[in-house]
Scaffold this active site. Structure first.
Site, PDB file in Angstrom:
ATOM      1  N   CYS A 195       0.835  -1.191   0.000  1.00 18.32           N
ATOM      2  CA  CYS A 195       0.000   0.000   0.000  1.00 18.32           C
ATOM      3  C   CYS A 195       0.879   1.253   0.000  1.00 18.32           C
ATOM      4  CB  CYS A 195      -0.961   0.095   1.183  1.00 18.32           C
ATOM      5  SG  CYS A 195      -2.081  -1.300   1.269  1.00 18.32           S
ATOM      6  N   ARG A 220       3.830  -0.223  -4.775  1.00 15.15           N
ATOM      7  CA  ARG A 220       3.511  -0.789  -3.462  1.00 15.15           C
ATOM      8  C   ARG A 220       2.118  -1.437  -3.430  1.00 15.15           C
ATOM      9  NH1 ARG A 220       6.744   0.817   0.685  1.00 15.15           N
ATOM     10  NH2 ARG A 220       5.084   0.142   2.071  1.00 15.15           N
ATOM     11  N   TRP A 231      -2.981  -2.510  -1.833  1.00 11.51           N
ATOM     12  CA  TRP A 231      -2.742  -3.921  -2.129  1.00 11.51           C
ATOM     13  C   TRP A 231      -3.587  -4.671  -1.102  1.00 11.51           C
ATOM     14  CZ3 TRP A 231      -0.961  -8.498   0.025  1.00 11.51           C
ATOM     15  CH2 TRP A 231      -0.531  -9.483  -0.878  1.00 11.51           C
ATOM     16  N   ASN A 271      -1.520   1.816   6.178  1.00 16.92           N
ATOM     17  CA  ASN A 271      -0.707   0.766   5.565  1.00 16.92           C
ATOM     18  C   ASN A 271      -0.256  -0.141   6.704  1.00 16.92           C
ATOM     19  OD1 ASN A 271       1.179  -0.763   4.185  1.00 16.92           O
ATOM     20  ND2 ASN A 271       2.725   0.865   4.163  1.00 16.92           N
ATOM     21  N   GLY A 272      -0.521  -1.460   6.579  1.00 13.35           N
ATOM     22  CA  GLY A 272      -0.158  -2.391   7.653  1.00 13.35           C
ATOM     23  C   GLY A 272      -1.346  -3.274   7.977  1.00 13.35           C
ATOM     24  N   GLU A 331      17.057 -17.141  -9.771  1.00 11.18           N
ATOM     25  CA  GLU A 331      16.698 -15.754 -10.066  1.00 11.18           C
ATOM     26  C   GLU A 331      16.123 -15.635 -11.478  1.00 11.18           C
ATOM     27  OE1 GLU A 331      16.017 -13.110  -8.786  1.00 11.18           O
ATOM     28  OE2 GLU A 331      16.593 -11.427 -10.048  1.00 11.18           O
ATOM     29  N   LYS A 390      12.296 -14.394 -12.184  1.00 10.08           N
ATOM     30  CA  LYS A 390      12.066 -13.145 -12.927  1.00 10.08           C
ATOM     31  C   LYS A 390      11.111 -13.353 -14.086  1.00 10.08           C
ATOM     32  CE  LYS A 390      13.179 -10.932 -10.821  1.00 10.08           C
ATOM     33  NZ  LYS A 390      13.773 -10.524  -9.587  1.00 10.08           N
ATOM     34  N   GLU A 426       7.521 -14.046 -12.808  1.00 12.37           N
ATOM     35  CA  GLU A 426       6.728 -12.978 -12.183  1.00 12.37           C
ATOM     36  C   GLU A 426       6.421 -11.817 -13.108  1.00 12.37           C
ATOM     37  OE1 GLU A 426       8.619 -11.142  -8.774  1.00 12.37           O
ATOM     38  OE2 GLU A 426      10.562 -11.222  -9.739  1.00 12.37           O
ATOM     39  N   HIS A 465      16.071 -36.471 -11.010  1.00 12.00           N
ATOM     40  CA  HIS A 465      15.340 -37.179  -9.956  1.00 12.00           C
ATOM     41  C   HIS A 465      13.847 -36.853  -9.990  1.00 12.00           C
ATOM     42  CE1 HIS A 465      18.988 -38.729  -8.133  1.00 12.00           C
ATOM     43  NE2 HIS A 465      19.529 -37.515  -8.253  1.00 12.00           N
ATOM     44  N   LYS A 489       5.813  -4.213  -3.925  1.00  6.99           N
ATOM     45  CA  LYS A 489       7.260  -4.075  -3.707  1.00  6.99           C
ATOM     46  C   LYS A 489       7.680  -4.458  -2.295  1.00  6.99           C
ATOM     47  CE  LYS A 489      11.280  -2.665  -5.310  1.00  6.99           C
ATOM     48  NZ  LYS A 489      11.882  -3.658  -6.220  1.00  6.99           N
TER      49      LYS A 489
HETATM   50  C1  F6R Z   1      11.162 -10.660  -6.830  1.00  3.00           C
HETATM   51  C2  F6R Z   1      11.062  -9.811  -5.667  1.00  3.00           C
HETATM   52  C3  F6R Z   1      10.633 -10.439  -4.404  1.00  3.00           C
HETATM   53  C4  F6R Z   1      11.435  -9.865  -3.225  1.00  3.00           C
HETATM   54  C5  F6R Z   1      10.927 -10.431  -1.896  1.00  3.00           C
HETATM   55  C6  F6R Z   1      11.750  -9.941  -0.736  1.00  3.00           C
HETATM   56  O1  F6R Z   1      11.635  -9.972  -7.937  1.00  3.00           O
HETATM   57  O2  F6R Z   1      11.297  -8.642  -5.738  1.00  3.00           O
HETATM   58  O3  F6R Z   1      10.766 -11.821  -4.462  1.00  3.00           O
HETATM   59  O4  F6R Z   1      12.781 -10.177  -3.414  1.00  3.00           O
HETATM   60  O5  F6R Z   1       9.586 -10.066  -1.713  1.00  3.00           O
HETATM   61  O6  F6R Z   1      11.697  -8.561  -0.640  1.00  3.00           O
HETATM   62  P1  F6R Z   1      12.815  -7.734   0.114  1.00  3.00           P
HETATM   63  O7  F6R Z   1      14.083  -7.934  -0.628  1.00  3.00           O
HETATM   64  O8  F6R Z   1      12.322  -6.327   0.070  1.00  3.00           O
HETATM   65  O9  F6R Z   1      12.880  -8.283   1.497  1.00  3.00           O
END
Ligand code: F6R
Length: 616
Positions: A2, A30, A77, A103-104, A485, A489, A492, A508, A611
């Site tokens: 949020c 966010r 969100w 937010n929270g 990674e 990527k 998502e 396996h 985010k």
């Molecule tokens: C993927 C991504 C998420 C964050 C995860 C942890 O691209 O951005 O998987 O890496 O939510 O977030 P942080 O790093 O902010 O703790």
């Protein structure tokens, strides 16, 4: 999760609603399933809120046409209640006088809601947040002023919050407060005060900021701020700080070039990030290194991309230091580790510094078992730093695209710097050798630069794989991190189903899916895993797998087997090869970006994601 943006100003020549709407758009990373704005105007609150993205909601000027002298907005969100208009923020009290954004998560909201309903309050949403305006309104009715009413209210609320409160009858100020959810304040002294979930939201307006701490409440006047301790009620003197970030951080522009998406711009920032990361302050690196050396047990914990960076970091610390570090997902930390041994050190890795699972893990380790907490975060002053004994700040700068990418590169590099520092401090490795590894690490920025200069090649490959329904990403040893990674990527942001495995594990079970044309991506640096990886490539090839391999540009063996290659310009030396984690992951991040763009998805705001993940 949020985004909150508010402002109060002495100027009457600026479009308050439009500035709030633009601030919210800079925070859409966010959360972006609904949005709303409340403005105070002549003793009344005007409220508009809808489901959807801000651009769509504001298409006919729904927000921009609002009138008012100050106010606050929110982009959501959803956690409690579906993403529909009635659950969007701001929320109001029954008298239509108090507007609140939150937010929270308020953990005891059901009990509070019941109590309030029993006393006649009527709720119009399914959210936990709506308890705030109703409680505030009750305390106001008891004769308290707005600041006191908010203080009493937050004492009754258990959980996490960043809130902003406006009242129709108090035209001179608004109130903000926080606990475990971020809230920052920007100021143009004597003129305008802003509040926002993240600093980049007000960067184009001011670089002068106050960071609010947990259990603090602030009264925001136009161009003036007063901060108080919620528990004691006492005023806290604090000077504002100048934010060192460039205004460009909030725009898709770098060095005069305008990028289509933040993600593309931020990938182009990686060379700068890496150059700065290898030169991070030595005292921070030293403190980290010594804490790891002094501990009997070391865990590294994180989520998502940060967890994958931790896998590479763990590998480097184990390799260069002969230490044993265990990587553990932060969401599993408490369940997998019901007790922690004496002299434990926990390394927490996080871009946002606000991830609820990471915070929970380190608080558990610190408060219950006295563990030493070393955190590697990208956001100065974020919640994780408050629970940490030692902190390294990654040099990625603000990352606006929801999917992390440049912070992954910064995190892997920072952890490698720590590994090499431990090796130096332990004195059991030749210093000249260490110097050569460090030199190789310094050069990774140039390798990334050169990959970016030839990104057309990656774009071509991305088009070939962009429509694939299923893709395996395989790597061994250090490269498992890059495989994970790469898979995350493309999953998502381009919505291709992708799975990462250790290349040795694939036989396996996962190999059962491989038939003619099934896409398999191998991460194949010429390190100690190379010969065994060739065997894994052959296993996939002989079953008809369509092979893409990330290889060194001097590679021949895997190249002969692969259908396509992404070639990484690294030197053929053991030092450069040991630093392959970032150069071999980066092409896969770039490929995911190009796949999303080719598929016409918004890579900056993938669906269902936010985010900072501030819920457990
Ligand atoms: C993927 C991504 C998420 C964050 C995860 C942890 O691209 O951005 O998987 O890496 O939510 O977030 P942080 O790093 O902010 O703790």
């Amino acid at each position: 999760m949020c985004g909150i943006f508010g402002l109060i100003t002495k100027r009457n020549d600026i479009p308050v609603a439009t500035i709030i709407r633009e601030g919210l758009q800079r925070l859409e990373y966010r959360g972006y399933d609904s949005a709303g704005i409340a403005l105070v105007n002549n003793g009344k609150i005007e409220l508009r809120k809808e489901a959807g993205r801000i651009d769509d909601i504001n298409k006919n000027g729904l927000f921009d046409s609002m009138q008012g002298t100050f106010g606050v907005g929110h982009t959501r969100w959803a956690t409690h209640g579906a993403p529909v208009a009635k659950n969007s923020h701001p929320h109001m009290d029954g008298n239509g006088k108090v507007a609140v954004v939150h937010n929270g998560i308020i953990e005891n909201f059901q009990q509070l809601r019941k109590e309030l309903s029993d006393r006649g309050h009527v709720f119009t949403s399914d959210t936990d947040s709506e308890v705030f305006p109703h409680l505030i309104s009750e305390f106001l009715d008891q004769g308290k002023d707005l600041k006191e009413a908010v203080m009493e209210t937050i004492k009754r609320c258990e959980g996490a919050y960043g809130i902003v409160v406006c009242h129709a009858d108090t035209p001179d100020y608004m109130i903000v407060a926080r606990k475990e959810s971020p809230l920052t304040i920007g100021i143009t002294p004597g003129e305008t005060t802003y509040c926002a979930s993240d600093i980049p939201a007000f960067l184009p307006l001011t670089k002068t900021a106050y960071i609010l701490e947990d259990d603090e409440i602030a009264v925001l006047y136009a161009g003036e701020v007063e901060i108080f301790d919620v528990l004691t009620g006492k005023k806290r003197e604090r000077s504002p700080t100048e934010v060192p970030w460039s205004i460009d951080a909030a725009a898709k522009v770098m060095n005069g070039r305008e990028y289509k998406w933040f993600m593309h711009k931020e990938l182009h920032e990686v060379p700068r990030t890496l150059k700065e990361q290898v030169n991070a302050p030595l005292e921070d690196i030293d403190a980290f290194a010594r804490a790891i050396m002094e501990a009997d047990h070391v865990y590294i914990t994180a989520a998502g991309t940060s967890y994958y960076a931790s896998l590479a970091g763990k590998f480097q610390i184990n390799k260069f230091c002969g230490t044993f570090i265990e990587a553990i997902l932060c969401s599993e930390f408490i369940d997998q580790l019901p007790t922690l041994p004496h002299k434990t050190c926990v390394i927490a890795v996080s871009q946002s510094g606000e991830t609820a699972d990471t915070i929970e893990a380190i608080r558990y380790a610190k408060e219950k078992y006295g563990a030493t907490i070393c955190s590697l975060v990208n956001v100065v002053g974020s919640s994780i730093t408050r629970y940490s004994d030692h902190i390294i700040i990654t040099t990625a700068g603000p990352e606006v695209a929801v999917a992390s990418q440049k912070t992954y590169c910064a995190q892997v590099t920072a952890l490698t710097v720590v590994a090499l520092r431990i090796a130096e401090l332990r004195c059991d490795m030749d210093m000249k050798e260490i110097a050569k590894y460090k030199e190789a690490l310094q050069k990774t920025a140039d390798i990334i630069e050169s990959i970016l200069n030839n990104e057309d090649k990656i774009q071509e490959i991305a088009r070939i794989f962009a429509k694939e329904q299923n893709i395996f990403f395989l790597g061994r040893g250090l490269s498992l991190s890059a495989a994970c990674e790469g898979a995350l990527k493309i999953k998502e942001i381009s919505y291709n189903h992708a799975e990462a495995y250790s290349a040795g594990e694939a036989k396996h079970g996962p190999i059962a899916l491989v038939e003619y044309g099934f896409s398999v991506v191998f991460v194949g640096p010429p390190d100690e895993t190379y010969d065994r990886l060739i065997g894994n490539v052959m296993e996939m090839k002989s079953r008809g797998g369509k092979i893409l391999a990330v290889v060194a540009d001097f590679d021949t063996k895997i190249t002969e087997l692969a259908d396509y290659t992404l070639r990484v310009p690294i030197e053929n030396s053991k030092y450069a090869i040991a630093m392959s984690a970032v150069p071999f992951a980066f092409p896969l991040q770039l490929m995911a970006y190009f796949a999303a763009d080719y598929n016409e998805f918004d890579p900056d705001k993938p669906r269902n994601l936010a985010k900072s993940v501030t819920v457990k």
